[in-house]
Write a protein that holds these residues in place. Structure first.
Motif, PDB file in Angstrom:
ATOM      1  N   THR A   3      49.789  40.264  35.477  1.00 60.55           N
ATOM      2  CA  THR A   3      49.005  41.043  36.436  1.00 60.55           C
ATOM      3  C   THR A   3      49.620  40.998  37.833  1.00 60.55           C
ATOM      4  O   THR A   3      49.585  41.997  38.561  1.00 60.55           O
ATOM      5  CB  THR A   3      47.559  40.537  36.475  1.00 60.55           C
ATOM      6  OG1 THR A   3      46.977  40.687  35.171  1.00 60.55           O
ATOM      7  CG2 THR A   3      46.726  41.323  37.480  1.00 60.55           C
ATOM      8  N   SER A   6      52.226  43.443  37.981  1.00 63.44           N
ATOM      9  CA  SER A   6      51.607  44.774  38.000  1.00 63.44           C
ATOM     10  C   SER A   6      51.126  45.128  39.394  1.00 63.44           C
ATOM     11  O   SER A   6      51.234  46.284  39.829  1.00 63.44           O
ATOM     12  CB  SER A   6      50.441  44.821  37.006  1.00 63.44           C
ATOM     13  OG  SER A   6      50.883  44.617  35.679  1.00 63.44           O
ATOM     14  N   HIS A  39      48.204  49.228  33.174  1.00 65.49           N
ATOM     15  CA  HIS A  39      47.574  47.925  32.895  1.00 65.49           C
ATOM     16  C   HIS A  39      46.490  47.611  33.926  1.00 65.49           C
ATOM     17  O   HIS A  39      45.380  47.184  33.570  1.00 65.49           O
ATOM     18  CB  HIS A  39      48.640  46.836  32.902  1.00 65.49           C
ATOM     19  CG  HIS A  39      48.099  45.444  32.973  1.00 65.49           C
ATOM     20  ND1 HIS A  39      47.350  44.863  31.971  1.00 65.49           N
ATOM     21  CD2 HIS A  39      48.185  44.505  33.967  1.00 65.49           C
ATOM     22  CE1 HIS A  39      47.010  43.635  32.319  1.00 65.49           C
ATOM     23  NE2 HIS A  39      47.498  43.394  33.530  1.00 65.49           N
ATOM     24  N   LEU A  40      46.785  47.857  35.198  1.00 66.72           N
ATOM     25  CA  LEU A  40      45.794  47.616  36.245  1.00 66.72           C
ATOM     26  C   LEU A  40      44.610  48.572  36.112  1.00 66.72           C
ATOM     27  O   LEU A  40      43.447  48.168  36.259  1.00 66.72           O
ATOM     28  CB  LEU A  40      46.433  47.771  37.626  1.00 66.72           C
ATOM     29  CG  LEU A  40      47.427  46.705  38.070  1.00 66.72           C
ATOM     30  CD1 LEU A  40      47.955  47.038  39.467  1.00 66.72           C
ATOM     31  CD2 LEU A  40      46.790  45.321  38.066  1.00 66.72           C
ATOM     32  N   GLU A  41      44.891  49.838  35.858  1.00 70.50           N
ATOM     33  CA  GLU A  41      43.819  50.828  35.731  1.00 70.50           C
ATOM     34  C   GLU A  41      42.903  50.487  34.560  1.00 70.50           C
ATOM     35  O   GLU A  41      41.680  50.640  34.647  1.00 70.50           O
ATOM     36  CB  GLU A  41      44.426  52.220  35.575  1.00 70.50           C
ATOM     37  CG  GLU A  41      45.120  52.714  36.845  1.00 70.50           C
ATOM     38  CD  GLU A  41      45.786  54.065  36.681  1.00 70.50           C
ATOM     39  OE1 GLU A  41      45.867  54.818  37.674  1.00 70.50           O
ATOM     40  OE2 GLU A  41      46.226  54.376  35.542  1.00 70.50           O
ATOM     41  N   SER A  42      43.486  50.018  33.464  1.00 71.14           N
ATOM     42  CA  SER A  42      42.679  49.615  32.306  1.00 71.14           C
ATOM     43  C   SER A  42      41.849  48.386  32.641  1.00 71.14           C
ATOM     44  O   SER A  42      40.669  48.291  32.272  1.00 71.14           O
ATOM     45  CB  SER A  42      43.597  49.333  31.114  1.00 71.14           C
ATOM     46  OG  SER A  42      42.853  48.845  30.013  1.00 71.14           O
ATOM     47  N   ARG A  43      42.451  47.455  33.361  1.00 72.96           N
ATOM     48  CA  ARG A  43      41.757  46.223  33.745  1.00 72.96           C
ATOM     49  C   ARG A  43      40.582  46.514  34.675  1.00 72.96           C
ATOM     50  O   ARG A  43      39.509  45.914  34.566  1.00 72.96           O
ATOM     51  CB  ARG A  43      42.766  45.295  34.427  1.00 72.96           C
ATOM     52  CG  ARG A  43      42.210  43.989  34.978  1.00 72.96           C
ATOM     53  CD  ARG A  43      43.297  43.264  35.763  1.00 72.96           C
ATOM     54  NE  ARG A  43      42.782  42.072  36.414  1.00 72.96           N
ATOM     55  CZ  ARG A  43      42.808  40.860  35.890  1.00 72.96           C
ATOM     56  NH1 ARG A  43      43.325  40.670  34.688  1.00 72.96           N
ATOM     57  NH2 ARG A  43      42.318  39.824  36.550  1.00 72.96           N
ATOM     58  N   LEU A  44      40.780  47.479  35.593  1.00 75.87           N
ATOM     59  CA  LEU A  44      39.754  47.806  36.582  1.00 75.87           C
ATOM     60  C   LEU A  44      38.781  48.875  36.085  1.00 75.87           C
ATOM     61  O   LEU A  44      37.705  49.052  36.659  1.00 75.87           O
ATOM     62  CB  LEU A  44      40.404  48.289  37.874  1.00 75.87           C
ATOM     63  CG  LEU A  44      41.276  47.271  38.617  1.00 75.87           C
ATOM     64  CD1 LEU A  44      42.062  47.944  39.727  1.00 75.87           C
ATOM     65  CD2 LEU A  44      40.417  46.141  39.183  1.00 75.87           C
TER      66      LEU A  44
END
Length: 314
Positions: A3, A6, A39-44
């Motif tokens: 992360t 990322s 990855h960040l967009e999915s996490r958020l």
């Protein structure tokens, strides 16, 4: 997927507005850079960047995330450098606010000199004249010329230099209305007033003979000193402006100093920034670079006097 990596990829893409350029700078493929952002967009659970075949821009959520994340990464780099005794070179976008009158050749020269020394730093400069919210709007710092008591106490304010302000007028205006020879002669003169000036009851001027109240005749009011400057050149009236804006006009006869020994005053230019234990390299070096150039006001040194104008805030 890491992360932290990322986050660095997202900030690079947001600043450079390109997956390809950001990936090249970070030693990644464009496809891997895209995966990090996804990855960040999915996490958020929200989209951070709008993507087209030719353009990348931040969404509203992306802008908020970028402002906070960029400051966090800058701080992390500084902490790691302090622990490992490694010098961090300034890099990234330096977003700062400055007065409208900072749009002049002297400031431009300082920015050019700084960028030549630190080529990995890019400037995002706000000259709107408004008092920005440094934290909420993601500004690294602001340059403000005002009294210390007018500054937000939650912010750090470092004095950088004195900026001399003069009362000036065009030869055409002064020939038409008469050249003042003492403070009392200023009464009734047309004034191009900065919006922050308190004109109620006139301006209190402490000259060589003691304090006097001058009642100008305001003919224009604006928050934009460039407009006031242009109006003065068109013979509209007198105006208080920093020497940085007027020294060339004075030298070439387009403007004249009016009672410089009585009404010249100095304002302290501060670097204002959020309180942090570790300042990023770009902020720290920029502040030091500006502070080391106090000779920007050397042209005004001979005109300084004991006089001052109260209730003026730039």
């Amino acid at each position: 997927m890491d992360t932290l990596t990322s986050l660095r990829v997202f900030c690079a893409v947001a600043e450079l507005k390109s997956f390809t350029v950001a990936a090249d700078r970070l030693g990644l493929s464009p496809a891997m850079a895209s995966k990090h952002v996804m990855h960040l967009e999915s996490r958020l659970g929200t989209r951070l960047l709008n993507r087209t075949s030719r353009h990348v821009s931040m969404t509203e959520s992306g802008m908020l995330y970028f402002n906070q994340t960029r400051q966090m990464l800058d701080g992390l780099d500084e902490v790691e450098a302090a622990v490992s005794n490694v010098t961090v070179m300034p890099r990234g976008t330096l977003k700062f606010s400055a007065p409208v009158w900072a749009a002049n050749s002297l400031i431009a020269r300082v920015l050019a000199e700084y960028q030549q020394r630190y080529p990995d730093v890019r400037f995002d400069m706000d000259l709107s004249g408004r008092i920005v919210n440094l934290v909420d709007e993601g500004f690294d710092l602001a340059l403000r010329a005002t009294a210390p008591e007018r500054l937000d106490p939650s912010l750090v304010a470092r004095p950088l230099m004195q900026v001399a302000f003069h009362l000036v007028g065009s030869p055409g205006y002064l020939s038409r209305t008469g050249r003042p020879t003492e403070v009392a002669d200023l009464n009734g003169h047309a004034l191009l007033a900065y919006s922050g000036m308190n004109m109620n009851g006139g301006l209190a001027i402490k000259g060589t003979e003691g304090p006097e109240t001058v009642n100008f005749r305001p003919v224009m009011q604006s928050e934009n000193e460039i407009m006031l400057h242009l109006a003065a050149l068109e013979d509209m009236g007198l105006v208080f402006l920093p020497i940085w804006m007027t020294q060339n006009d004075i030298a070439e006869g387009r403007l004249e100093l009016v009672l410089p020994k009585a009404v010249t005053f100095n304002a302290t230019l501060h670097a204002v920034y959020p309180s942090k234990k570790y300042l990023s390299a770009k902020v720290r070096t920029f502040i030091d670079f500006i502070a080391a150039r106090k000779n920007l006001c050397s042209a005004a040194a001979e005109e300084q006097s004991a006089g001052e104008v109260h209730s003026v805030d730039w």
